[in-house]
Design a protein around this motif. Structure first.
Motif, PDB file in Angstrom:
ATOM      1  N   ASP A  36       0.840  -1.192   0.000  1.00  0.00           N
ATOM      2  CA  ASP A  36       0.000   0.000   0.000  1.00  0.00           C
ATOM      3  C   ASP A  36       0.879   1.247   0.000  1.00  0.00           C
ATOM      4  O   ASP A  36       2.095   1.151  -0.195  1.00  0.00           O
ATOM      5  CB  ASP A  36      -0.975  -0.012   1.181  1.00  0.00           C
ATOM      6  CG  ASP A  36      -0.271  -0.056   2.529  1.00  0.00           C
ATOM      7  OD1 ASP A  36       0.944   0.249   2.609  1.00  0.00           O
ATOM      8  OD2 ASP A  36      -0.932  -0.390   3.524  1.00  0.00           O
ATOM      9  N   HIS A  37       0.268   2.398   0.222  1.00  0.00           N
ATOM     10  CA  HIS A  37       1.013   3.656   0.161  1.00  0.00           C
ATOM     11  C   HIS A  37       2.141   3.726   1.186  1.00  0.00           C
ATOM     12  O   HIS A  37       3.090   4.471   1.005  1.00  0.00           O
ATOM     13  CB  HIS A  37       0.062   4.845   0.344  1.00  0.00           C
ATOM     14  CG  HIS A  37      -0.528   4.938   1.709  1.00  0.00           C
ATOM     15  ND1 HIS A  37      -1.581   4.145   2.122  1.00  0.00           N
ATOM     16  CD2 HIS A  37      -0.207   5.705   2.762  1.00  0.00           C
ATOM     17  CE1 HIS A  37      -1.883   4.433   3.371  1.00  0.00           C
ATOM     18  NE2 HIS A  37      -1.066   5.379   3.787  1.00  0.00           N
ATOM     19  N   ARG A  38       2.061   2.933   2.245  1.00  0.00           N
ATOM     20  CA  ARG A  38       3.122   2.947   3.256  1.00  0.00           C
ATOM     21  C   ARG A  38       4.274   2.012   2.902  1.00  0.00           C
ATOM     22  O   ARG A  38       5.380   2.177   3.391  1.00  0.00           O
ATOM     23  CB  ARG A  38       2.557   2.548   4.619  1.00  0.00           C
ATOM     24  CG  ARG A  38       1.509   3.512   5.140  1.00  0.00           C
ATOM     25  CD  ARG A  38       0.812   2.952   6.340  1.00  0.00           C
ATOM     26  NE  ARG A  38       0.108   1.729   5.905  1.00  0.00           N
ATOM     27  CZ  ARG A  38      -0.402   0.837   6.719  1.00  0.00           C
ATOM     28  NH1 ARG A  38      -0.299   0.983   8.020  1.00  0.00           N
ATOM     29  NH2 ARG A  38      -1.036  -0.218   6.249  1.00  0.00           N
ATOM     30  N   SER A  39       4.016   1.008   2.074  1.00  0.00           N
ATOM     31  CA  SER A  39       5.032  -0.017   1.841  1.00  0.00           C
ATOM     32  C   SER A  39       5.472  -0.153   0.389  1.00  0.00           C
ATOM     33  O   SER A  39       6.449  -0.849   0.112  1.00  0.00           O
ATOM     34  CB  SER A  39       4.504  -1.369   2.330  1.00  0.00           C
ATOM     35  OG  SER A  39       3.314  -1.710   1.639  1.00  0.00           O
ATOM     36  N   ALA A  40       4.794   0.506  -0.538  1.00  0.00           N
ATOM     37  CA  ALA A  40       5.105   0.341  -1.961  1.00  0.00           C
ATOM     38  C   ALA A  40       6.552   0.706  -2.288  1.00  0.00           C
ATOM     39  O   ALA A  40       7.196   0.042  -3.095  1.00  0.00           O
ATOM     40  CB  ALA A  40       4.149   1.178  -2.802  1.00  0.00           C
ATOM     41  N   ARG A  41       7.062   1.735  -1.631  1.00  0.00           N
ATOM     42  CA  ARG A  41       8.450   2.157  -1.919  1.00  0.00           C
ATOM     43  C   ARG A  41       9.469   1.080  -1.530  1.00  0.00           C
ATOM     44  O   ARG A  41      10.503   0.947  -2.164  1.00  0.00           O
ATOM     45  CB  ARG A  41       8.770   3.454  -1.202  1.00  0.00           C
ATOM     46  CG  ARG A  41       8.070   4.634  -1.809  1.00  0.00           C
ATOM     47  CD  ARG A  41       8.487   5.910  -1.155  1.00  0.00           C
ATOM     48  NE  ARG A  41       7.629   6.995  -1.604  1.00  0.00           N
ATOM     49  CZ  ARG A  41       7.874   8.242  -1.362  1.00  0.00           C
ATOM     50  NH1 ARG A  41       8.941   8.595  -0.682  1.00  0.00           N
ATOM     51  NH2 ARG A  41       7.058   9.172  -1.801  1.00  0.00           N
ATOM     52  N   ASP A  69      -2.818  -1.776  -3.449  1.00  0.00           N
ATOM     53  CA  ASP A  69      -3.563  -0.559  -3.765  1.00  0.00           C
ATOM     54  C   ASP A  69      -2.890   0.180  -4.922  1.00  0.00           C
ATOM     55  O   ASP A  69      -1.941  -0.316  -5.535  1.00  0.00           O
ATOM     56  CB  ASP A  69      -3.746   0.325  -2.525  1.00  0.00           C
ATOM     57  CG  ASP A  69      -2.495   1.082  -2.105  1.00  0.00           C
ATOM     58  OD1 ASP A  69      -1.427   0.947  -2.737  1.00  0.00           O
ATOM     59  OD2 ASP A  69      -2.585   1.828  -1.109  1.00  0.00           O
ATOM     60  N   ALA A  71      -0.951   2.738  -5.033  1.00  0.00           N
ATOM     61  CA  ALA A  71       0.480   3.024  -4.845  1.00  0.00           C
ATOM     62  C   ALA A  71       1.322   1.800  -5.195  1.00  0.00           C
ATOM     63  O   ALA A  71       2.401   1.923  -5.779  1.00  0.00           O
ATOM     64  CB  ALA A  71       0.754   3.470  -3.411  1.00  0.00           C
ATOM     65  N   GLY A  72       0.843   0.624  -4.857  1.00  0.00           N
ATOM     66  CA  GLY A  72       1.542  -0.607  -5.192  1.00  0.00           C
ATOM     67  C   GLY A  72       1.564  -0.854  -6.690  1.00  0.00           C
ATOM     68  O   GLY A  72       2.584  -1.260  -7.252  1.00  0.00           O
ATOM     69  N   LYS A  74       1.318   1.474  -8.995  1.00  0.00           N
ATOM     70  CA  LYS A  74       2.224   2.483  -9.548  1.00  0.00           C
ATOM     71  C   LYS A  74       3.680   2.057  -9.386  1.00  0.00           C
ATOM     72  O   LYS A  74       4.498   2.219 -10.298  1.00  0.00           O
ATOM     73  CB  LYS A  74       1.985   3.837  -8.870  1.00  0.00           C
ATOM     74  CG  LYS A  74       2.858   4.927  -9.411  1.00  0.00           C
ATOM     75  CD  LYS A  74       2.621   6.247  -8.704  1.00  0.00           C
ATOM     76  CE  LYS A  74       3.578   7.286  -9.266  1.00  0.00           C
ATOM     77  NZ  LYS A  74       3.718   8.436  -8.416  1.00  0.00           N
ATOM     78  N   ALA A  75       4.004   1.511  -8.226  1.00  0.00           N
ATOM     79  CA  ALA A  75       5.379   1.050  -7.980  1.00  0.00           C
ATOM     80  C   ALA A  75       5.763  -0.065  -8.951  1.00  0.00           C
ATOM     81  O   ALA A  75       6.887  -0.079  -9.471  1.00  0.00           O
ATOM     82  CB  ALA A  75       5.524   0.580  -6.534  1.00  0.00           C
TER      83      ALA A  75
END
Length: 127
Positions: A36-41, A69, A71-72, A74-75
């Motif tokens: 998710d947005h917290r872990s995608a990076r 999600d 963000a994932g 997109k990553a």
């Protein structure tokens, strides 16, 4: 797979890098949990670390991912673009609804090379 690996854990996500036992030149980035947005990076960085080594291909094994999600997604797409630019093929392994439904609903399953199992991903990368 070989026993050597790097392990990162954060939030509800675990990322582990190993090499496929059939072809040691193929790194496998195994992901467990929620992207998710917290872990995608973290996922993106782990895959790009392997892409930087310029193997013939990198496998992102998402079979144990329980949530994906935007963000994932997109990553994954961004990582695939960087890999392609570096001449490295990225194979995504996933067959479960938690990953496939978001990819299919956005059309990203058509942008990425997605395989239901590791064996088919390896075959595609070494052929």
């Amino acid at each position: 797979m070989h026993a050597r690996f790097r392990h990162h854990a954060t939030l509800s996500l675990t990322v582990r890098t190993s090499h496929h036992s059939f072809d040691d030149a193929l790194p496998v980035v195994g992901v467990t949990g929620e992207i998710d947005h917290r872990s995608a990076r973290l996922v993106e960085a782990a895959v790009l670390d392997q892409v930087a080594l310029t193997p013939p291909g990198v496998i992102a094994d998402l079979r144990a991912v329980t949530y994906l999600d935007a963000a994932g997604i997109k990553a994954l797409v961004s990582t695939d673009e960087v890999a392609t630019g570096a001449g490295v093929r990225l194979a995504v392994v996933a067959g479960q609804d938690a990953v496939m439904k978001p990819l299919e609903s956005t059309g990203c399953d058509l942008l990425l090379d997605v395989y239901e199992d590791l064996a088919n991903a390896v075959r595609a990368l070494i052929s």
